[in-house]
Write an enzyme that holds these catalytic residues in place. Structure first.
Site, PDB file in Angstrom:
ATOM      1  N   LYS A   1       0.808  -1.225   0.000  1.00 26.37           N
ATOM      2  CA  LYS A   1       0.000   0.000   0.000  1.00 26.37           C
ATOM      3  C   LYS A   1       0.843   1.278   0.000  1.00 26.37           C
ATOM      4  O   LYS A   1       0.414   2.312  -0.494  1.00 26.37           O
ATOM      5  CB  LYS A   1      -0.959  -0.006   1.179  1.00 26.37           C
ATOM      6  CG  LYS A   1      -2.089  -1.006   0.972  1.00 26.37           C
ATOM      7  CD  LYS A   1      -3.296  -0.686   1.807  1.00 26.37           C
ATOM      8  CE  LYS A   1      -4.472  -1.547   1.423  1.00 26.37           C
ATOM      9  NZ  LYS A   1      -4.347  -2.940   1.929  1.00 26.37           N
TER      10      LYS A   1
ATOM     11  N   GLU B   1      -9.540   7.003   3.620  1.00 24.85           N
ATOM     12  CA  GLU B   1     -10.427   6.079   4.329  1.00 24.85           C
ATOM     13  C   GLU B   1      -9.620   4.846   4.648  1.00 24.85           C
ATOM     14  O   GLU B   1      -8.639   4.541   3.968  1.00 24.85           O
ATOM     15  CB  GLU B   1     -11.622   5.703   3.454  1.00 24.85           C
ATOM     16  CG  GLU B   1     -11.389   4.530   2.481  1.00 24.85           C
ATOM     17  CD  GLU B   1     -10.351   4.797   1.396  1.00 24.85           C
ATOM     18  OE1 GLU B   1     -10.097   5.976   1.092  1.00 24.85           O
ATOM     19  OE2 GLU B   1      -9.765   3.815   0.882  1.00 24.85           O
TER      20      GLU B   1
ATOM     21  N   SER C   1       1.452  -9.969  -0.893  1.00 25.28           N
ATOM     22  CA  SER C   1       1.141  -8.540  -0.771  1.00 25.28           C
ATOM     23  C   SER C   1       1.528  -7.929   0.562  1.00 25.28           C
ATOM     24  O   SER C   1       1.805  -6.731   0.647  1.00 25.28           O
ATOM     25  CB  SER C   1      -0.350  -8.317  -1.036  1.00 25.28           C
ATOM     26  OG  SER C   1      -1.140  -9.129  -0.186  1.00 25.28           O
TER      27      SER C   1
HETATM   28  C1  PLP Z   1      -5.191  -3.942   1.741  1.00 29.47           C
HETATM   29  C2  PLP Z   1      -4.515  -5.219   1.449  1.00 29.47           C
HETATM   30  C3  PLP Z   1      -4.928  -6.058   0.371  1.00 29.47           C
HETATM   31  C4  PLP Z   1      -6.140  -5.781  -0.454  1.00 29.47           C
HETATM   32  O1  PLP Z   1      -6.134  -4.599  -1.180  1.00 29.47           O
HETATM   33  P1  PLP Z   1      -5.905  -4.590  -2.754  1.00 29.47           P
HETATM   34  O2  PLP Z   1      -6.207  -3.199  -3.143  1.00 29.47           O
HETATM   35  O3  PLP Z   1      -6.873  -5.579  -3.350  1.00 29.47           O
HETATM   36  O4  PLP Z   1      -4.508  -4.991  -2.997  1.00 29.47           O
HETATM   37  C5  PLP Z   1      -4.185  -7.199   0.110  1.00 29.47           C
HETATM   38  N1  PLP Z   1      -3.113  -7.524   0.851  1.00 29.47           N
HETATM   39  C6  PLP Z   1      -2.697  -6.768   1.886  1.00 29.47           C
HETATM   40  C7  PLP Z   1      -1.500  -7.209   2.660  1.00 29.47           C
HETATM   41  C8  PLP Z   1      -3.377  -5.591   2.212  1.00 29.47           C
HETATM   42  O5  PLP Z   1      -2.951  -4.848   3.253  1.00 29.47           O
END
Ligand code: PLP
Length: 392
Positions: A90, A112, A378
């Site tokens: 992010k 948000e 992610s």
């Molecule tokens: C917020 C988050 C997501 C989901 O958000 P996307 O916009 O779909 O990427 C996925 N993995 C992690 C670790 C997150 O913090």
């Protein structure tokens, strides 16, 4: 067919656009007119790339997971977004948008957040770059996500509870939009995923596209070719997935797989699998697939992972789904949990619950022994330890 970029009105096929109250036109039009010129300028890129390298810690490794590969009898590479500063992808977007806001002359940032991850990333970027930061968060989420609320406060952000409706993410979005209407001159709204009115889906996808840009360069060095056979990512709103897919969507030989949160099961009434359950609708300023009743009321989603607990999906992904360019899997809570423990024991990496949904595709699909499979990890699992301990 162009999958990567929307048309001039922000449409990916039939999805996208900008459905906003008239009061928001000035803010959104300002962005639409200026975003490409600013973010593609040499000057912007120099500052942004320097921060990605020296502050965020990019490039993140592309790690060949030998033990996981052995278990699934294929060649698995993990794109380690979990190693970024603040623990997930992010920050790539938050930093880019706060830099953009500065160039637009804004002094105040609003955001948000649901689980707090996007709030923490935005508060971090604001602390670094010296802008005031206000984060809207559902009152219930504030109670559920105390550690992230503490982080945001320590970083100097003001956390404002959204007390209407179900007191969760979609109510926080509504509060943030209201704030933006009231403060158009001073304020930029940092949206946290590839959702919202045009140009946000494209803006966020471009900031996250560094993920697939690096994968190409890293694969070339490691295996002598830029393109894997598969790329896999989890989808909430879809920003890490958009970043992972971006430079591969026009490469026909690369197969694309998205993992959505099935919750307790697609037909359980407690799910967040939007491509399976959603219909065409407008949510948070763009036309896409939305989980809604026949008369257009948004259905409360459910997922064990707060980051995937969203009743919509970005228009970029709705288009990939509609055109069958990507294959979608629905991964249930228990399947994601199992894969979180499996990765931890096999590789010594504790993944975020969101990312574990992407890992769970390994149980759903048979890959060949020499297939190169890249999975976007992610985020890291620190924030999910309470859930993991309960299920140990
Ligand atoms: C917020 C988050 C997501 C989901 O958000 P996307 O916009 O779909 O990427 C996925 N993995 C992690 C670790 C997150 O913090």
């Amino acid at each position: 067919m162009n999958y990567k970029n929307p048309d001039e009105n922000g449409y990916y096929g039939e999805f996208g656009g900008a459905f906003i109250p008239e009061m928001l036109y000035p803010n959104v039009e300002e962005l639409q007119k200026s975003y490409l010129e600013i973010i593609e300028s040499e000057d912007f890129q120099a500052e942004y790339q320097d921060l990605l390298k020296n502050y965020v810690g990019r490039a993140t490794p592309l790690y060949f997971a030998k033990n996981l590969s052995q278990k699934y009898q294929t060649q698995i590479y993990l794109k380690r977004e979990d190693l970024n500063h603040t623990g997930a992808h992010k920050i790539n977007n938050a930093l880019g948008q706060v830099l953009l806001a500065k160039r637009l002359g804004k002094t105040r940032i609003i955001a948000e957040t649901g689980a707090g991850q996007h709030g923490v990333a935005t508060a971090t970027a604001c602390a670094l770059l010296g802008l005031k930061c206000i984060v809207y968060m559902g009152e219930i989420d504030i109670q559920r996500q105390a550690p992230n609320v503490a982080r945001m406060k320590m970083l100097g952000a003001e956390v404002v509870p959204a007390t209407s409706g179900s007191k969760t993410l979609k109510d926080a979005v509504n509060e943030a939009l209201r704030d933006w209407i009231n403060n158009p001159q001073t304020t930029h709204y940092v949206i946290g995923s590839v959702v919202g009115p045009h140009p946000f889906p494209d803006l966020v996808a471009r900031f996250q596209s560094i993920i697939s840009k690096e994968i190409k360069e890293q694969l070339k060095k490691k295996i002598g070719r830029e393109n894997p056979d598969y790329v896999i990512a989890c989808v909430g709103g879809g920003s890490n997935a958009a970043g992972t897919f971006y430079h591969f969507v026009e490469e026909k030989e690369v197969k694309i797989i998205a993992a959505e949160a099935g919750g307790l099961g697609v037909s359980s009434g407690k799910s967040a699998a939007t491509t399976f359950l959603g219909t065409l609708g407008v949510l948070h300023g763009s036309k896409s697939l939305v989980m809604q009743t026949e008369d257009g009321q948004v259905i409360e989603p459910h997922s064990i992972s707060a980051g995937l607990d969203y009743p919509g999906i970005g228009p970029f992904h709705a288009h990939l789904f509609k055109e069958k360019r990507a294959e979608f899997f629905s991964i249930n809570d228990d399947e994601a949990l199992k894969c979180a423990f499996e990765l931890t024991r096999l590789e010594g990496i504790i993944p975020a619950l969101e990312s574990s949904h992407a890992l769970a595709v390994l149980d759903k699909k048979k890959f060949n022994a020499n297939d190169v499979v890249v999975i976007c990890l992610s985020g890291r699992g620190d924030k999910d330890m309470e859930t993991y301990l309960k299920n140990l």
